[in-house]
Design an enzyme around this catalytic site. Sequence first.
Site, PDB file in Angstrom:
ATOM      1  N   HIS A 145      66.000  69.082  64.585  1.00 17.96           N
ATOM      2  CA  HIS A 145      66.925  70.146  64.175  1.00 17.96           C
ATOM      3  C   HIS A 145      67.120  70.026  62.665  1.00 17.96           C
ATOM      4  O   HIS A 145      67.324  68.939  62.133  1.00 17.96           O
ATOM      5  CB  HIS A 145      68.250  69.987  64.913  1.00 17.96           C
ATOM      6  CG  HIS A 145      69.334  70.843  64.358  1.00 17.96           C
ATOM      7  ND1 HIS A 145      69.150  72.176  64.086  1.00 17.96           N
ATOM      8  CD2 HIS A 145      70.618  70.562  63.991  1.00 17.96           C
ATOM      9  CE1 HIS A 145      70.268  72.679  63.576  1.00 17.96           C
ATOM     10  NE2 HIS A 145      71.174  71.712  63.513  1.00 17.96           N
ATOM     11  N   CYS A 148      73.760  73.915  68.220  1.00 10.57           N
ATOM     12  CA  CYS A 148      72.456  73.609  67.588  1.00 10.57           C
ATOM     13  C   CYS A 148      71.462  72.989  68.572  1.00 10.57           C
ATOM     14  O   CYS A 148      70.258  73.007  68.316  1.00 10.57           O
ATOM     15  CB  CYS A 148      72.647  72.669  66.406  1.00 10.57           C
ATOM     16  SG  CYS A 148      73.702  73.360  65.142  1.00 10.57           S
ATOM     17  N   ASN A 202      70.437  75.635  57.675  1.00  2.15           N
ATOM     18  CA  ASN A 202      70.611  75.284  59.086  1.00  2.15           C
ATOM     19  C   ASN A 202      70.766  76.578  59.890  1.00  2.15           C
ATOM     20  O   ASN A 202      71.776  77.269  59.761  1.00  2.15           O
ATOM     21  CB  ASN A 202      71.860  74.396  59.196  1.00  2.15           C
ATOM     22  CG  ASN A 202      72.168  73.954  60.611  1.00  2.15           C
ATOM     23  OD1 ASN A 202      71.636  74.498  61.572  1.00  2.15           O
ATOM     24  ND2 ASN A 202      73.055  72.982  60.737  1.00  2.15           N
TER      25      ASN A 202
HETATM   26  O1  UT7 Z   1      73.863  71.466  62.809  1.00  5.47           O
HETATM   27  C1  UT7 Z   1      74.763  70.400  62.979  1.00  5.47           C
HETATM   28  C2  UT7 Z   1      75.942  70.628  62.139  1.00  5.47           C
HETATM   29  N1  UT7 Z   1      75.965  70.240  60.782  1.00  5.47           N
HETATM   30  C3  UT7 Z   1      75.510  69.091  60.243  1.00  5.47           C
HETATM   31  O2  UT7 Z   1      74.762  68.338  60.807  1.00  5.47           O
HETATM   32  C4  UT7 Z   1      75.999  68.751  58.867  1.00  5.47           C
HETATM   33  C5  UT7 Z   1      76.287  67.292  58.737  1.00  5.47           C
HETATM   34  N2  UT7 Z   1      76.897  66.903  57.460  1.00  5.47           N
HETATM   35  C6  UT7 Z   1      76.234  67.029  56.290  1.00  5.47           C
HETATM   36  O3  UT7 Z   1      75.113  67.495  56.250  1.00  5.47           O
HETATM   37  C7  UT7 Z   1      76.915  66.501  55.050  1.00  5.47           C
HETATM   38  O4  UT7 Z   1      78.061  65.775  55.418  1.00  5.47           O
HETATM   39  C8  UT7 Z   1      77.294  67.629  54.053  1.00  5.47           C
HETATM   40  C9  UT7 Z   1      76.042  68.207  53.421  1.00  5.47           C
HETATM   41  C10 UT7 Z   1      78.108  68.690  54.782  1.00  5.47           C
HETATM   42  C11 UT7 Z   1      78.175  67.045  52.926  1.00  5.47           C
HETATM   43  O5  UT7 Z   1      77.529  65.958  52.280  1.00  5.47           O
HETATM   44  P1  UT7 Z   1      78.349  64.619  51.966  1.00  5.47           P
HETATM   45  O6  UT7 Z   1      77.468  63.747  51.179  1.00  5.47           O
HETATM   46  O7  UT7 Z   1      78.847  64.112  53.304  1.00  5.47           O
HETATM   47  O8  UT7 Z   1      79.498  65.166  51.054  1.00  5.47           O
HETATM   48  P2  UT7 Z   1      81.075  65.039  51.254  1.00  5.47           P
HETATM   49  O9  UT7 Z   1      81.546  65.833  52.403  1.00  5.47           O
HETATM   50  O10 UT7 Z   1      81.390  63.604  51.250  1.00  5.47           O
HETATM   51  O11 UT7 Z   1      81.639  65.750  49.946  1.00  5.47           O
HETATM   52  C12 UT7 Z   1      81.520  65.149  48.676  1.00  5.47           C
HETATM   53  C13 UT7 Z   1      82.219  66.015  47.639  1.00  5.47           C
HETATM   54  C14 UT7 Z   1      83.638  66.417  47.995  1.00  5.47           C
HETATM   55  O12 UT7 Z   1      84.405  66.277  46.827  1.00  5.47           O
HETATM   56  P3  UT7 Z   1      85.380  65.009  46.644  1.00  5.47           P
HETATM   57  O13 UT7 Z   1      86.356  65.089  47.776  1.00  5.47           O
HETATM   58  O14 UT7 Z   1      84.490  63.796  46.721  1.00  5.47           O
HETATM   59  O15 UT7 Z   1      85.950  65.250  45.280  1.00  5.47           O
HETATM   60  C15 UT7 Z   1      83.545  67.885  48.328  1.00  5.47           C
HETATM   61  O16 UT7 Z   1      84.719  68.590  48.005  1.00  5.47           O
HETATM   62  O17 UT7 Z   1      81.514  67.248  47.430  1.00  5.47           O
HETATM   63  C16 UT7 Z   1      82.428  68.347  47.443  1.00  5.47           C
HETATM   64  N3  UT7 Z   1      81.736  69.515  47.980  1.00  5.47           N
HETATM   65  C17 UT7 Z   1      80.971  70.315  47.208  1.00  5.47           C
HETATM   66  N4  UT7 Z   1      80.668  70.303  45.903  1.00  5.47           N
HETATM   67  C18 UT7 Z   1      79.846  71.255  45.441  1.00  5.47           C
HETATM   68  C19 UT7 Z   1      81.707  69.975  49.258  1.00  5.47           C
HETATM   69  N5  UT7 Z   1      80.921  71.070  49.325  1.00  5.47           N
HETATM   70  C20 UT7 Z   1      80.449  71.309  48.071  1.00  5.47           C
HETATM   71  C21 UT7 Z   1      79.608  72.273  47.519  1.00  5.47           C
HETATM   72  N6  UT7 Z   1      79.328  72.204  46.212  1.00  5.47           N
HETATM   73  N7  UT7 Z   1      79.025  73.252  48.279  1.00  5.47           N
END
Ligand code: UT7
Length: 333
Positions: A260, A119, A290
């Site tokens: 980004h 990225c 992204n």
């Molecule tokens: O370009 C550089 C690379 N990428 C990034 O910079 C991404 C950086 N990270 C992020 O943007 C965030 O961490 C995410 C958007 C990926 C995730 O957000 P979060 O607030 O950190 O969520 P989380 O990973 O803590 O997940 C919370 C819950 C999980 O369930 P449990 O374990 O709490 O029951 C996931 O299983 O959300 C669940 N989950 C979803 N639910 C509905 C994960 N993906 C999804 C989804 N829809 N698509």
Amino acid sequence: MDLKKPNSIVISGTGSYVPEKSLTNDDLAKFLDTSDEWIFERSGIRRRHIAADGEATSDMALEASKKALERAGIGASDVDLVVVTTVNPDMMFPSTACLLQAKLGIRNNIPCFDLSAACSGFVYGVEVATRMMQSGLYKNALVVSSEKMSSIVDWEDRSTCVLFGDGAGAVVLSASDEADTGIIGTVLGADGSDTAMLRMPAGGSLMPTSAETVAKKLHFVQMDGREVFKHAVKIMQEKALEVLDHCGVSADKVSLLIPHQANTRIIHSVAKRLNIPSEKVYVNIENYANTSSASIPIALDEAARAGKIKKGDYVLFVAFGAGLTWGATLVKF
Ligand code: UT7
């Protein structure tokens, strides 16, 4: 050879391209256990563009490049350096830059190469091209970031596939006699100590493609979202401040921050740390998700076309990605 060194390297043209097909969060919810509410609240994304079958990274790069050349007012024959940044080249080799060179009909005796910095690729690409151009050897460089993320995400993995989209952005960099303008300063960095945080493990020399790597889905993006998020917030804040400090420009002088586009929460935390108000922060992740290294040049092109960048404005790019890699660039238009 008597080379005249330029006084500055300026962005003389911008261009971007996204595929026609748009996939909304609601479309995704039809085949994944997800919702528009979850995706938008956590990331700021509403939709993403998806390349057509057979539409390759070089095809998107071509469209963005043509627009950047047109806006720079130069022809393909005036280009003397091509840098393509991507994590999903058309093929392992030859480089997508060489494929783009042929599609643009650019002359043969110039360097064309791909640069891999995930990225952060656009910021890396601009810095490498700028340094090469400062020698006086190259007058016009095309730096193109093109990404077909839809080809490397697992469409059954809701934690990654909802976050990415396809697209390309390009700039023409030109040598200029004007001083105190163009690329003012850049900071780059990397930390390869924890690659498991964000990677696509198979398909290279370590794990060549086999029936087993395909069965185990090792040709898709793997990401520890939470860890990446924490690093992204910290590093992007630090690097944005570092490049400003290095250039002797205070954050209040920045007319537009183009970060980004990985997550609106990351973007707003960086802007807050820099004390840059939201109207000076360009955010378009809602429409494209992204697009990896293409996200900054797509946003830059949109901002330029919308008349949001005037002569003399300071524009700040800041990026973060797999590697881990990072970079920030201050540009004076
Ligand atoms: O370009 C550089 C690379 N990428 C990034 O910079 C991404 C950086 N990270 C992020 O943007 C965030 O961490 C995410 C958007 C990926 C995730 O957000 P979060 O607030 O950190 O969520 P989380 O990973 O803590 O997940 C919370 C819950 C999980 O369930 P449990 O374990 O709490 O029951 C996931 O299983 O959300 C669940 N989950 C979803 N639910 C509905 C994960 N993906 C999804 C989804 N829809 N698509």
